[in-house]
Design a protein around this motif. Sequence first.
Motif, mmCIF file in Angstrom:
data_model
loop_
_atom_site.group_PDB
_atom_site.id
_atom_site.type_symbol
_atom_site.label_atom_id
_atom_site.label_comp_id
_atom_site.label_asym_id
_atom_site.label_seq_id
_atom_site.Cartn_x
_atom_site.Cartn_y
_atom_site.Cartn_z
ATOM 1 N N ASP A 110 54.421 39.359 39.773
ATOM 2 C CA ASP A 110 53.142 38.653 39.637
ATOM 3 C C ASP A 110 53.171 37.644 38.500
ATOM 4 O O ASP A 110 52.658 36.525 38.633
ATOM 5 C CB ASP A 110 52.008 39.663 39.408
ATOM 6 C CG ASP A 110 51.604 40.385 40.686
ATOM 7 O OD1 ASP A 110 52.282 40.189 41.733
ATOM 8 O OD2 ASP A 110 50.622 41.147 40.637
ATOM 9 N N GLU A 111 53.754 38.018 37.363
ATOM 10 C CA GLU A 111 53.784 37.114 36.208
ATOM 11 C C GLU A 111 54.597 35.858 36.516
ATOM 12 O O GLU A 111 54.286 34.771 36.038
ATOM 13 C CB GLU A 111 54.342 37.821 34.975
ATOM 14 C CG GLU A 111 53.390 38.815 34.354
ATOM 15 C CD GLU A 111 52.072 38.167 33.931
ATOM 16 O OE1 GLU A 111 52.101 37.011 33.467
ATOM 17 O OE2 GLU A 111 51.027 38.826 34.059
ATOM 18 N N HIS A 146 45.176 36.601 42.825
ATOM 19 C CA HIS A 146 44.408 35.457 43.315
ATOM 20 C C HIS A 146 43.328 35.076 42.304
ATOM 21 O O HIS A 146 43.080 33.886 42.060
ATOM 22 C CB HIS A 146 43.758 35.788 44.659
ATOM 23 C CG HIS A 146 44.668 35.620 45.834
ATOM 24 N ND1 HIS A 146 45.438 34.496 46.026
ATOM 25 C CD2 HIS A 146 44.894 36.420 46.906
ATOM 26 C CE1 HIS A 146 46.120 34.622 47.149
ATOM 27 N NE2 HIS A 146 45.811 35.766 47.700
ATOM 28 N N GLY A 147 42.678 36.072 41.743
ATOM 29 C CA GLY A 147 41.636 35.792 40.763
ATOM 30 C C GLY A 147 42.183 35.104 39.528
ATOM 31 O O GLY A 147 41.589 34.141 39.030
ATOM 32 N N ARG A 148 43.305 35.581 39.025
ATOM 33 C CA ARG A 148 43.920 34.936 37.859
ATOM 34 C C ARG A 148 44.329 33.502 38.178
ATOM 35 O O ARG A 148 44.122 32.591 37.375
ATOM 36 C CB ARG A 148 45.142 35.741 37.417
ATOM 37 C CG ARG A 148 44.845 37.068 36.760
ATOM 38 C CD ARG A 148 46.131 37.691 36.253
ATOM 39 N NE ARG A 148 46.753 36.863 35.212
ATOM 40 C CZ ARG A 148 48.049 36.904 34.915
ATOM 41 N NH1 ARG A 148 48.874 37.702 35.575
ATOM 42 N NH2 ARG A 148 48.521 36.123 33.950
ATOM 43 N N LEU A 149 44.914 33.303 39.361
ATOM 44 C CA LEU A 149 45.339 31.959 39.740
ATOM 45 C C LEU A 149 44.142 31.030 39.901
ATOM 46 O O LEU A 149 44.213 29.840 39.578
ATOM 47 C CB LEU A 149 46.145 32.012 41.042
ATOM 48 C CG LEU A 149 47.502 32.708 40.945
ATOM 49 C CD1 LEU A 149 48.125 32.854 42.329
ATOM 50 C CD2 LEU A 149 48.442 31.947 40.026
ATOM 51 N N VAL A 155 43.577 24.906 40.897
ATOM 52 C CA VAL A 155 43.537 25.708 42.126
ATOM 53 C C VAL A 155 42.155 25.601 42.749
ATOM 54 O O VAL A 155 41.147 25.893 42.112
ATOM 55 C CB VAL A 155 43.905 27.174 41.833
ATOM 56 C CG1 VAL A 155 43.643 28.049 43.060
ATOM 57 C CG2 VAL A 155 45.372 27.272 41.412
ATOM 58 N N ARG A 156 42.133 25.197 44.037
ATOM 59 C CA ARG A 156 40.842 24.943 44.684
ATOM 60 C C ARG A 156 40.614 25.743 45.960
ATOM 61 O O ARG A 156 39.506 25.770 46.479
ATOM 62 C CB ARG A 156 40.733 23.464 45.004
ATOM 63 C CG ARG A 156 40.700 22.565 43.773
ATOM 64 C CD ARG A 156 39.372 22.613 43.080
ATOM 65 N NE ARG A 156 38.333 22.180 43.997
ATOM 66 C CZ ARG A 156 38.074 20.904 44.292
ATOM 67 N NH1 ARG A 156 38.779 19.928 43.720
ATOM 68 N NH2 ARG A 156 37.110 20.590 45.132
ATOM 69 N N SER A 157 41.666 26.379 46.489
ATOM 70 C CA SER A 157 41.495 27.120 47.737
ATOM 71 C C SER A 157 42.596 28.161 47.861
ATOM 72 O O SER A 157 43.659 28.046 47.233
ATOM 73 C CB SER A 157 41.531 26.172 48.946
ATOM 74 O OG SER A 157 41.211 26.850 50.148
ATOM 75 N N VAL A 158 42.308 29.188 48.672
ATOM 76 C CA VAL A 158 43.288 30.225 48.984
ATOM 77 C C VAL A 158 43.423 30.301 50.500
ATOM 78 O O VAL A 158 42.428 30.475 51.209
ATOM 79 C CB VAL A 158 42.857 31.604 48.438
ATOM 80 C CG1 VAL A 158 43.900 32.654 48.786
ATOM 81 C CG2 VAL A 158 42.612 31.546 46.942
ATOM 82 N N ARG A 178 36.507 37.249 47.400
ATOM 83 C CA ARG A 178 35.650 36.258 46.751
ATOM 84 C C ARG A 178 35.155 36.739 45.386
ATOM 85 O O ARG A 178 34.954 35.939 44.468
ATOM 86 C CB ARG A 178 34.465 35.906 47.652
ATOM 87 C CG ARG A 178 33.759 34.610 47.205
ATOM 88 C CD ARG A 178 32.629 34.234 48.126
ATOM 89 N NE ARG A 178 33.038 34.088 49.497
ATOM 90 C CZ ARG A 178 33.694 33.034 49.994
ATOM 91 N NH1 ARG A 178 34.051 32.045 49.202
ATOM 92 N NH2 ARG A 178 34.017 32.988 51.269
ATOM 93 N N ARG A 179 34.975 38.038 45.242
ATOM 94 C CA ARG A 179 34.507 38.565 43.953
ATOM 95 C C ARG A 179 35.518 38.292 42.835
ATOM 96 O O ARG A 179 35.148 38.292 41.649
ATOM 97 C CB ARG A 179 34.237 40.067 44.063
ATOM 98 C CG ARG A 179 32.941 40.405 44.799
ATOM 99 C CD ARG A 179 32.554 41.859 44.594
ATOM 100 N NE ARG A 179 33.467 42.773 45.261
ATOM 101 C CZ ARG A 179 33.336 43.200 46.509
ATOM 102 N NH1 ARG A 179 32.305 42.784 47.253
ATOM 103 N NH2 ARG A 179 34.201 44.051 47.029
ATOM 104 N N HIS A 180 36.763 38.070 43.192
ATOM 105 C CA HIS A 180 37.795 37.818 42.192
ATOM 106 C C HIS A 180 37.979 36.331 41.885
ATOM 107 O O HIS A 180 38.598 35.980 40.881
ATOM 108 C CB HIS A 180 39.146 38.383 42.657
ATOM 109 C CG HIS A 180 39.233 39.868 42.611
ATOM 110 N ND1 HIS A 180 38.715 40.677 43.610
ATOM 111 C CD2 HIS A 180 39.776 40.703 41.684
ATOM 112 C CE1 HIS A 180 38.948 41.949 43.303
ATOM 113 N NE2 HIS A 180 39.586 41.984 42.138
#
Length: 297
Positions: A110-111, A146-149, A155-158, A178-180
Amino acid sequence: MFTGLSAFPLTPVTTSGVDEKGFSHILSRLTEALVDSMGILGSTGSYAYLTREQRKRVATLAKRHAGDIPVMVCVGSVSTDAILHLADDAQAAGANALLLPAVSYQSLRDEEVFSLFETVTRHVSVPVCIYDNPGTTHFTFTDELHGRLSSLEGVRSVKIPGVPDSSAAATERVEALRRHLRPGVTIGISGDAYAGLGLNAGCEVWYSVCGGLFPEMAKQITEAAAVKDHQRVTALTARLEPLWALFRKHGGSLRVIAAAAGVLGLTNTDCLPRPLQPLSADDIADIARVISKLELK
């Protein structure tokens, strides 16, 4: 640009290289349909099989044909240096956004993925979409990552790979992610068979492979989603079950879409980069029958 229909076209490849004429034919269908954006050089765009120069040329052609339609270009590669070079090429070609997967020969942590996105978003001047595609990259994003990114300004979309098979579970999945996420970062559904479930669950964009070849049909679905006509979204995507069945039968969408492009006369039936092989004549005939039955054009 991270809403509505983002159409991901095939990059047809022959023994002599990228079939630029065929690619232009495919792009013309997208511009005529006025898709909301184009996703160039995704998995169906065969980015992993093309050289840097080929990818730069494909991005340039796409931007030239797109007119006012925003273009997102995938810059996936196994090394950060290569990604930065590809990002420079895409921006020089006029890309409006970049699509970034986590691709590596060795398993990524992850890192390491966070560091990759941090490096790229600092380097570029256009927004980035996270390409979450564990089926091809073999890296699985957690919601926490995803939340960290999403905290990174660029970053604008996943782009998520799919959702559970029930509407309640799909909604729960999208809401949990979405909560993240930082407010304003959109969630896009891919895995075309899940499009209806994802859009009805609240995904703002469909990153669509079949929309890259059959944009009129795909637009009907995203337009219904935009007005929250869940019943119509469900009906339109359920109608396409024979197409989704072909995707499942052949291990994904790429070989089916390549064959379909040939059936439509847009490019050669054999338009896959080696070592990928075209489908058999019998399988192509099945695809032609599905196209006719569903009145795809």
